[in-house]
Structures are given as structure tokens and as C-alpha cells.
Scaffold this motif. Structure first.
Motif, PDB file in Angstrom:
ATOM      1  N   SER A 263       0.608  -1.157  -0.185  1.00 18.14           N
ATOM      2  CA  SER A 263      -0.105   0.057  -0.485  1.00 18.14           C
ATOM      3  C   SER A 263       0.155   1.457  -0.161  1.00 18.14           C
ATOM      4  O   SER A 263       1.691   0.983   0.772  1.00 18.14           O
ATOM      5  CB  SER A 263      -0.660   0.337   1.094  1.00 18.14           C
ATOM      6  OG  SER A 263       0.004  -0.057   2.307  1.00 18.14           O
ATOM      7  N   ASN A 266       1.408   5.025   4.685  1.00 17.74           N
ATOM      8  CA  ASN A 266       1.542   4.237   5.951  1.00 17.74           C
ATOM      9  C   ASN A 266       2.374   2.823   5.443  1.00 17.74           C
ATOM     10  O   ASN A 266       2.160   2.071   6.294  1.00 17.74           O
ATOM     11  CB  ASN A 266       1.186   3.946   7.307  1.00 17.74           C
ATOM     12  CG  ASN A 266       0.014   5.632   7.035  1.00 17.74           C
ATOM     13  OD1 ASN A 266       0.848   6.392   7.224  1.00 17.74           O
ATOM     14  ND2 ASN A 266      -1.496   5.495   7.403  1.00 17.74           N
ATOM     15  N   SER A 267       2.914   2.786   4.528  1.00 16.25           N
ATOM     16  CA  SER A 267       4.093   1.942   4.156  1.00 16.25           C
ATOM     17  C   SER A 267       4.763   1.112   4.991  1.00 16.25           C
ATOM     18  O   SER A 267       5.031  -0.344   5.158  1.00 16.25           O
ATOM     19  CB  SER A 267       4.408   1.423   2.792  1.00 16.25           C
ATOM     20  OG  SER A 267       5.099   2.610   2.588  1.00 16.25           O
ATOM     21  N   LYS A 270       3.056  -0.300   7.743  1.00 14.13           N
ATOM     22  CA  LYS A 270       2.066  -1.684   7.188  1.00 14.13           C
ATOM     23  C   LYS A 270       2.519  -2.628   7.149  1.00 14.13           C
ATOM     24  O   LYS A 270       2.590  -3.799   7.999  1.00 14.13           O
ATOM     25  CB  LYS A 270       1.241  -1.210   6.300  1.00 14.13           C
ATOM     26  CG  LYS A 270       0.446  -2.392   5.384  1.00 14.13           C
ATOM     27  CD  LYS A 270       1.133  -2.334   4.592  1.00 14.13           C
ATOM     28  CE  LYS A 270       0.161  -4.102   3.469  1.00 14.13           C
ATOM     29  NZ  LYS A 270      -0.108  -3.846   2.428  1.00 14.13           N
TER      30      LYS A 270
END
Length: 314
Positions: A263, A266-267, A270
């Protein structure tokens, strides 16, 4: 250490987990409990399999190796994370980082290959029950284990040596709680093209291929059940494969979620949370899955406790 105008990195700083300072003690206690549960749970599985002769079968030979792999896999990252949280010292030496990469890949891959061996064992047990003993001979089982250990050693050593050839200059902050290979590649100030190509090729072989083999095994198992459907056959299949299928889903679910479904938002957070799932949560849950859903393990526990009671009474 200086080389021309470049500062050569001798240590890295691990940012750790995005935990507010006021919650540090709470999360330290949580992670310590989870790690101790992982160690104790997997040790119990290993000891049960060693002590109970009823569990001296191919499936439990692979399971004991998987429990050892899970225990070591969690131990690669968790003690350092707990130490950093307690001392507030996020540093790790360059050599320590390379060692962490090696053992992280080694035990992660070993668990991956053992899941394939266990899937093949379940396939033979359900599709060829009359020939199970002759097919899953001690020689084949040992060969599968040796092959798993050799392949994982090669894979881990390859990536570690490729990482060792890279230069790291100014930035030494790793936005993770362990020396993650992809995070370190972003910090390198030398060409990482060879590393990236090798990662792409090897991941296709060492992750995608084992997953495909497991899927194929279960497709054949389901096909075999559907050819002669019966409530007893279906129950036997699910009781035989349920635990293994749960572990496979847990392991590959988190890995696919992390690496194949990235994604943009906020990779880093995550990636850190998902990494925590397969480095801490999955190894902790595996013993519970096999003990709660497995009559053989429950039976072994009962036999050992009954034997201890008898010895104490005498």
C-alpha cells in the motif's frame, strides 16, 4: 571510519516499532509474554514428539523440525527487539545485521520448505493410504529434510554475501525492528541492481513455487475426496489436514499481504506490523493450532502425564 570523503557505516540504528513512549512498558510485557509462549509452546511440541513413540511418523518428524524452525525464527528478531525496548539503545553492529539477515532468511525459508514436505505427506496419506508406508519411507523423509536444510543454507548465504558487498554511507537508520533486507537496500550508496534481480528470481523459486506445490497437493486431496464422497472420508481429511492448512494460511496470508499487496499510504508502519505477524504471532500460534486440533498431540500429552502420575504414585 573514513574512506575519501565517505563515512563507512559500522553500525545501524533500528527505529523499532511505532509505539508511544507511555505505552513502552505495556508492549514490552506483551512481546516478552508472546516470545516466552513461542519458546515454551514449540519446545513442548518437540519434546512430546521425541518422547512419545506413537509420534515417530513422517508427519511429526516434519512437525518437530517446523517447531524448531519457528522457535529459532522468532529468536532471530525478538530478543534484540526486547533488548532495544528495555535499554533504549537501538544500535546493532554491521556484522550483527548481516548475521540477523542470514538467520532470518534461513529459518524463514526452512519453515516454508517444511510446509511443502508436510503437504506432500498429507497428499500421500489421503490419496494413497495403502502405499503410505512404502512411499513415505525413512529414506525419503530424511532426504526431504536434508534438501530443505541445504536449499535454505544456499539461499540465506547468497543474499547475505550479496548484502555484504554493498557500501553504506551516511544514512544508517533502518525504519524497522530488525535488519530487513529491503529496508537496507534503500540505505545502500552502491549499486543494488544485482541484489534486486536475485531477490526477484529467488523469491519466485523459494516462495511462489512452494506455495504452488502446496496448492496442487490440496487440489489433489479435494479431488480424491470428491471422487468417493462420504461423511467419514471428509471428516478424516479435515482432521488430518486441518492443522496444516491453518498454519499454511497463517504463514502465506501474512507474507502475501506484505509483499504482494503493498500500500502507498503508511507503508512503513504496515510493513512493520505485518512483519510482526509472521515473525512473532505465527510461530506463537502454530503449537496451539497443532495441539488444539490434533488428537495425536493431545493423546501424547495424556500418555506422558499419566506415566508421570503412575511413577509418582509408585
Amino acid at each position: 571510519m573514513m574512506e575519501g570523503n565517505q563515512t563507512v557505516i559500522t553500525q545501524f540504528l533500528l527505529l523499532g516499532l511505532p509505539i508511544p513512549p507511555e505505552h513502552h512498558h505495556l508492549f514490552y510485557a506483551l512481546f516478552l509474554t508472546m516470545y516466552l509462549t513461542t519458546v515454551l509452546g514449540n519446545l513442548i511440541i518437540i519434546i512430546l514428539i521425541l518422547l512419545d513413540s506413537h509420534l515417530h511418523t513422517p508427519m511429526y518428524l516434519f512437525l518437530s523440525n517446523l517447531s524448531f524452525s519457528d522457535l529459532c525464527f522468532s529468536s532471530v528478531t525478538m530478543p534484540k527487539l526486547l533488548h532495544n525496548m528495555q535499554t533504549q539503545d537501538p544500535s546493532i553492529p554491521y556484522g550483527g545485521c548481516l548475521a540477523q539477515i542470514y538467520f532470518f532468511l534461513f529459518f524463514g525459508d526452512l519453515g516454508n520448505f517444511l510446509l511443502v514436505a508436510m503437504a506432500y505427506d498429507r497428499y500421500v496419506a489421503i490419496c494413497f493410504p495403502l502405499h503410505y508406508t512404502s512411499i513415505m519411507s525413512p529414506k525419503l523423509c530424511v532426504s526431504l529434510l536434508v534438501l530443505s536444510w541445504v536449499l535454505t543454507t544456499f539461499h540465506a548465504m547468497l543474499h547475505t554475501l550479496l548484502m555484504a558487498r554493498l557500501s553504506f554511507c551516511d544514512d544508517n537508520v533502518i525504519p524497522h525492528f530488525f535488519c530487513d533486507m529491503s529496508a537496507m537496500l534503500k540505505l545502500a550508496c552502491s549499486d543494488t541492481h544485482v541484489n534486486e534481480v536475485v531477490i526477484f528470481i529467488v523469491v519466485s523459486i523459494f516462495l511462489v513455487l512452494p506455495f504452488a506445490l502446496i496448492i496442487m497437493s490440496y487440489v489433489r486431496i479435494v479431488s480424491s475426496i470428491l471422487k468417493a464422497p462420504s461423511s467419514q472420508g471428509i471428516y478424516k481429511a479435515f482432521s488430518t489436514c486441518g492443522s496444516h492448512l491453518s498454519v499454511v494460511s497463517l504463514f502465506y496470508g501474512t507474507v502475501i499481504g506484505l509483499y504482494l499487496c503493498p500500500s502507498a499510504n503508511n507503508s512503513t508502519v504496515k510493513e512493520t506490523v505485518m512483519s510482526l505477524m509472521y515473525t512473532v504471532v505465527t510461530p506463537m500460534l502454530n503449537p496451539f493450532i497443532y495441539s488444539l486440533r490434533n488428537r495425536d498431540i493431545k493423546g501424547a500429552l495424556e500418555r506422558i502425564f499419566c506415566k508421570k502420575k503412575v511413577q509418582l504414585n509408585l
